[in-house]
Design a protein around this motif. Structure first.
Motif, mmCIF file in Angstrom:
data_model
loop_
_atom_site.group_PDB
_atom_site.id
_atom_site.type_symbol
_atom_site.label_atom_id
_atom_site.label_comp_id
_atom_site.label_asym_id
_atom_site.label_seq_id
_atom_site.Cartn_x
_atom_site.Cartn_y
_atom_site.Cartn_z
ATOM 1 N N LEU A 148 27.740 5.277 68.659
ATOM 2 C CA LEU A 148 28.438 5.189 67.463
ATOM 3 C C LEU A 148 29.925 6.095 67.486
ATOM 4 O O LEU A 148 30.510 5.379 66.771
ATOM 5 C CB LEU A 148 27.462 5.612 66.457
ATOM 6 N N HIS A 149 29.543 7.126 67.639
ATOM 7 C CA HIS A 149 30.650 8.247 67.479
ATOM 8 C C HIS A 149 31.917 7.450 68.551
ATOM 9 O O HIS A 149 32.971 7.588 68.141
ATOM 10 C CB HIS A 149 30.308 9.466 67.900
ATOM 11 N N VAL A 150 31.653 7.054 69.554
ATOM 12 C CA VAL A 150 32.591 6.674 70.341
ATOM 13 C C VAL A 150 33.196 5.241 69.804
ATOM 14 O O VAL A 150 34.656 5.201 69.752
ATOM 15 C CB VAL A 150 32.078 6.306 71.996
ATOM 16 N N LEU A 151 32.558 4.372 69.331
ATOM 17 C CA LEU A 151 33.261 3.288 68.781
ATOM 18 C C LEU A 151 33.869 3.600 67.556
ATOM 19 O O LEU A 151 34.943 2.998 67.165
ATOM 20 C CB LEU A 151 31.977 2.338 68.207
ATOM 21 N N SER A 152 33.544 4.528 66.683
ATOM 22 C CA SER A 152 34.124 4.924 65.691
ATOM 23 C C SER A 152 35.384 5.688 65.834
ATOM 24 O O SER A 152 36.466 5.130 65.138
ATOM 25 C CB SER A 152 33.355 6.159 64.758
ATOM 26 N N ASP A 153 35.423 6.433 66.926
ATOM 27 C CA ASP A 153 36.772 7.186 67.475
ATOM 28 C C ASP A 153 37.728 5.868 67.707
ATOM 29 O O ASP A 153 39.106 5.878 67.752
ATOM 30 C CB ASP A 153 36.620 8.024 68.230
ATOM 31 N N ARG A 154 37.458 5.009 68.478
ATOM 32 C CA ARG A 154 38.006 3.952 69.190
ATOM 33 C C ARG A 154 38.577 2.958 67.878
ATOM 34 O O ARG A 154 39.643 2.529 68.067
ATOM 35 C CB ARG A 154 37.213 2.714 70.304
ATOM 36 N N LEU A 155 37.599 2.690 66.960
ATOM 37 C CA LEU A 155 38.252 1.785 65.761
ATOM 38 C C LEU A 155 39.371 2.559 65.070
ATOM 39 O O LEU A 155 40.266 2.063 64.622
ATOM 40 C CB LEU A 155 36.755 1.668 64.824
ATOM 41 N N GLU A 156 39.187 3.833 64.879
ATOM 42 C CA GLU A 156 40.326 4.432 64.343
ATOM 43 C C GLU A 156 41.595 4.439 65.133
ATOM 44 O O GLU A 156 42.730 4.312 64.205
ATOM 45 C CB GLU A 156 39.855 6.121 64.113
ATOM 46 N N ARG A 157 41.568 4.480 66.285
ATOM 47 C CA ARG A 157 42.708 4.746 67.248
ATOM 48 C C ARG A 157 43.200 3.047 66.878
ATOM 49 O O ARG A 157 44.819 2.827 66.842
ATOM 50 C CB ARG A 157 42.574 4.863 68.365
ATOM 51 N N GLU A 158 42.381 2.135 67.126
ATOM 52 C CA GLU A 158 42.951 0.765 67.062
ATOM 53 C C GLU A 158 43.498 0.401 65.547
ATOM 54 O O GLU A 158 44.418 -0.472 65.430
ATOM 55 C CB GLU A 158 41.774 -0.198 67.456
ATOM 56 N N ARG A 159 43.124 0.865 64.749
ATOM 57 C CA ARG A 159 43.656 0.645 63.158
ATOM 58 C C ARG A 159 44.779 1.287 62.950
ATOM 59 O O ARG A 159 45.787 0.513 62.460
ATOM 60 C CB ARG A 159 42.510 0.985 62.155
ATOM 61 N N ALA A 160 44.912 2.404 63.632
ATOM 62 C CA ALA A 160 46.418 2.915 63.415
ATOM 63 C C ALA A 160 47.292 2.230 64.403
ATOM 64 O O ALA A 160 48.472 2.035 63.839
ATOM 65 C CB ALA A 160 46.064 4.591 64.128
ATOM 66 N N ASP A 161 46.749 1.970 65.453
ATOM 67 C CA ASP A 161 47.977 1.125 66.252
ATOM 68 C C ASP A 161 48.244 -0.334 65.374
ATOM 69 O O ASP A 161 49.522 -0.860 65.579
ATOM 70 C CB ASP A 161 47.471 0.716 67.757
ATOM 71 N N PHE A 162 47.081 -0.873 64.906
ATOM 72 C CA PHE A 162 47.512 -2.116 64.142
ATOM 73 C C PHE A 162 48.276 -1.960 63.004
ATOM 74 O O PHE A 162 49.270 -2.717 62.617
ATOM 75 C CB PHE A 162 46.302 -2.829 63.932
ATOM 76 N N GLU A 163 48.267 -0.932 62.296
ATOM 77 C CA GLU A 163 49.036 -0.608 61.284
ATOM 78 C C GLU A 163 50.498 -0.194 61.539
ATOM 79 O O GLU A 163 51.600 -0.555 60.822
ATOM 80 C CB GLU A 163 48.579 0.405 60.345
#
Length: 556
Positions: A148-163
């Motif tokens: 869950l922590h791995v996916l949360s960190d990955r989601l945060e990076r992907e959202r930053a790239d998308f924005e």
């Protein structure tokens, strides 16, 4: 059913394909032809890579002025038409990567939601059909907590790239790039992999131009099959035809949709071409694509005028059954099998062969409509939803729902058959509940998939999936008239199970009702009739006995 039913969407007639693509092999190429194609592809591929890098650097700040500036930069080392094709391809590739990036973010969000829900449940708690339970052990709970922590960190990076508008694109394909690190497993040498990598990064495609000669000025294909290419400015010295063009020795003959292509090029309508190399057999191919004229979507009732064939999509076959205009099954069910193992070409051929047999059967039956489920397993494919059920995840991931719908829509339109998409909710369950057992006999075994095909077809016809209850015989209840009608669409609970009522229940007296009929006495002599004499308040029964004596029995 205790849980409330989810809303069911209305069926609709699907639209036709938005594009057509055909392909033929370039046979008879000389050594010089192949050398020229390799040089042109490598030169334009380098320009396409630099332009794609510039497009990704622009990100969300891209504008028409920036697009025009990139095109002006590419025109001197190529040509104006090649520059237009390269910039458009870069823009389309960036947009595709952007959509895939958004889909990846949705997948991460779904996985995080599923893990968080299961972590909130007690260890060992059983789940329901709508919600998952807890994890089986403390060890699994701890592992999923870390994930869950791995996916949360990955989601945060992907959202930053998308924005920020950043996308990650690999020209040549990420799968082929990763194969470089596993050459023994892929049974490839480094030279073989390098050849494939370079061929995938070449650029030999041109968009069509309506009103131009034969629909394309960059890659031209004449009606008699002659192929010529407009050479870039640095390679103009290789031309063997007028106006800096190079004519290939091969001749192209499109066997599939050849007449449709010929009509377009003779009318100077836009046709796009792409030349590519299949490295494994060493063959060159030419693909032609265009946008067909849109066909008007006919009303649903007009498509169902001749009946419908319901199709249930499964992992290894298509289950189909034909229904008449009233929703009654006709004949026996049909199954069209396919094998989805092996290479991608083999899987694609299996799907096309199954759909071809389905359409041929529909034309023999003179049916002009095929009903399928509007399936989408995008959310069900997530790794965290089904936990350890790898077999089910592999099953739904292997079902070619998108490819099958696209191919069926294209092939059915060419055959003059309409495709009707219906909501897939409860079709398998209600089909098996209402149709599987009644249609099973000693000579025909009806499967759950066959029953689901009937449910799909009846939903396309806007009939309730539930079968008609058979009426009782005549002179026993209402002259067999009221129970054979279909349930109204607005009737409440019409899709639920109708409990069977015995035929004699209409005439059975209640527990407090006085008896009004006379119970017949048993015969004491076989074959001798029983005579009843009815008096007011008294019943006299004469029983046959010996001739010399009779017994008179009375009962109040």
């Amino acid at each position: 059913m205790t849980e409330p039913l989810r809303p069911i969407r209305a069926p609709f007639v699907t639209a036709g394909p938005c594009g057509v693509a055909i392909r033929d092999r370039l046979k008879g190429l000389t050594v010089r032809d192949e050398q020229v194609l390799r040089l042109v592809g490598a030169h334009l591929g380098a320009l396409a890579g630099a332009d794609l890098k510039a497009r990704c650097a622009d990100g969300l700040g891209h504008s028409t002025e920036r697009w025009a500036a990139r095109k002006r930069e590419l025109t001197p080392p190529s040509s104006s038409r090649w520059a237009g094709a390269i910039t458009k391809a870069s823009h389309d590739q960036w947009a595709l990567a952007r959509r895939c990036h958004a889909a990846h973010i949705r997948s991460l969000e779904a996985g995080i939601t599923a893990i968080a829900h299961r972590l909130s449940q007690p260890i060992g708690a059983k789940g329901s059909k709508k919600a998952s339970g807890g994890y089986r052990s403390r060890r699994e709970w701890h592992t999923k907590k870390r994930r869950l922590h791995v996916l949360s960190d990955r989601l945060e990076r992907e959202r930053a790239d998308f924005e920020a508008g950043r996308v990650h694109i690999v020209r040549g394909g990420k799968r082929l790039l990763n194969t470089r690190h596993h050459l023994p497993a892929a049974q490839l040498s480094q030279a073989q992999w390098r050849e494939r990598w370079q061929a995938e990064r070449w650029f030999l495609q041109a968009d069509g131009e309506s009103g131009k000669r034969y629909g394309n000025e960059t890659i031209r294909l004449t009606p008699d099959g002659e192929v010529s290419i407009k050479l870039p400015a640095p390679l103009a010295h290789l031309a063997n035809a007028a106006h800096g063009r190079y004519a290939l020795s091969a001749r192209v003959r499109f066997a599939h949709r050849g007449q449709e292509w010929a009509d377009r090029v003779e009318a100077n309508r836009a046709v796009a071409y792409r030349i590519h190399l299949d490295v494994t057999p060493g063959r060159w191919y030419l693909s032609a694509s265009w946008q067909p004229q849109p066909i008007a979507i006919i009303p649903l009732q007009a498509a169902l005028a001749g009946g419908v064939i319901g199709v249930d999509t499964n992992a290894d076959h298509l289950a189909a059954w034909r229904l008449d205009v009233h929703g009654n099954p006709i004949g026996n069910p049909r199954q069209f099998s396919y094998d989805l193992t092996g290479a991608a070409g083999h899987r694609d051929a299996q799907v096309r062969h199954a759909l071809t047999r389905l359409l041929h059967w529909a034309r023999r039956c003179q049916v002009r409509a095929i009903a399928i489920e509007d399936l989408d397993f995008a959310q069900d494919k997530t790794r965290e939803k089904h936990g350890r059920n790898k077999r089910f995840r592999r099953l739904i991931s292997g079902m070619p729902t998108g490819k099958l719908k696209a191919r069926l829509t294209s092939m059915a339109q060419r055959a003059g058959i309409r495709v009707i998409a219906v909501d897939p909710a409860y079709t398998s369950r209600w089909g098996a509940q209402h149709w599987q057992h009644p249609l099973t006999s000693q000579r025909r075994q009806t499967s759950r998939h066959d029953a689901a095909a009937i449910a799909i077809a009846r939903r396309a016809q806007q009939h309730p999936i539930r079968r008609r209850t058979p009426p009782p015989p005549h002179d026993q209840s209402d002259r067999a008239g009221h129970r054979s009608a279909q349930a109204d669409r607005r009737a409440a609970r019409r899709e639920e199970t109708r409990h069977r009522t015995p035929d004699h229940a209409h005439d059975a007296p209640g527990p407090d009702t006085a008896r009004t009929r006379v119970t017949s006495a048993l015969n004491t002599v076989r074959g001798a009739p029983v005579h009843h004499v009815h008096w007011s308040g008294t019943v006299i029964v004469l029983l046959p006995m010996k001739p010399e004596s009779h017994c008179l029995l009375t009962r109040k």
